[in-house]
Write a protein that holds these residues in place. Structure first.
Motif, PDB file in Angstrom:
ATOM      1  N   GLN A  15      -9.636  -0.110  -5.270  1.00 30.31           N
ATOM      2  CA  GLN A  15      -8.935   0.478  -4.126  1.00 30.31           C
ATOM      3  C   GLN A  15      -7.429   0.506  -4.370  1.00 30.31           C
ATOM      4  OE1 GLN A  15     -10.296  -2.155  -0.941  1.00 30.31           O
ATOM      5  NE2 GLN A  15     -11.883  -0.669  -0.400  1.00 30.31           N
ATOM      6  N   THR A  21      -3.008   2.020   4.068  1.00 33.56           N
ATOM      7  CA  THR A  21      -4.462   1.974   4.192  1.00 33.56           C
ATOM      8  C   THR A  21      -5.075   1.895   2.798  1.00 33.56           C
ATOM      9  OG1 THR A  21      -4.329   3.393   6.139  1.00 33.56           O
ATOM     10  CG2 THR A  21      -6.480   3.186   5.113  1.00 33.56           C
ATOM     11  N   LYS A  23      -7.683   2.822   0.101  1.00 29.64           N
ATOM     12  CA  LYS A  23      -8.577   3.943  -0.210  1.00 29.64           C
ATOM     13  C   LYS A  23      -9.367   3.616  -1.475  1.00 29.64           C
ATOM     14  CE  LYS A  23      -6.657   6.740   2.873  1.00 29.64           C
ATOM     15  NZ  LYS A  23      -7.277   7.127   4.090  1.00 29.64           N
TER      16      LYS A  23
END
Length: 115
Positions: A15, A21, A23
């Motif tokens: 990630q 955030t 992803k």
């Protein structure tokens, strides 16, 4: 760019943090890795002059491989190695003025048998 690994159900999710955030950019098998988060963005650069590291390989990409050595992560430059180690293997990495040597190790048992 911050990068971490999320290991669960035998899968490893790579990630990247994008605008606050996380992803997922890649999913692979996670042989030999325990479930949890591996914050490899905190990895320290390997000292390539004269140093030895021992621990579990948690991630390999085209530029680096990441090793969990004790409670910290070490980032090894791939350019110093003819063959990259496999994820989930415990190895010893030894540097001697940018010359390298790797050896697979067997982790010490931490549990004792009682009679």
């Amino acid at each position: 760019m911050k990068q971490r690994l999320l290991v669960m159900n035998g899968q490893k999710l790579v990630q990247n943090e994008v605008d606050g955030t996380w992803k997922t950019i890649k999913v692979t098998k996670a042989p030999g890795l325990k479930a949890g988060f591996y914050n490899i963005y905190l990895a320290k650069e390997a000292e390539t002059t004269s140093h030895t590291y021992e621990g579990l390989i948690v991630h390999v990409d085209k530029d680096f491989f990441y090793q969990k050595s004790g409670s910290e992560f070490i980032k090894h430059p791939s350019k110093y190695f003819l063959k990259l180690p496999e994820v989930g293997k415990n190895i010893t990495v030894q540097y001697d003025n940018e010359a390298t040597q790797t050896k697979e190790t067997i982790p010490a048992k931490t549990r004792k048998l009682s009679h």
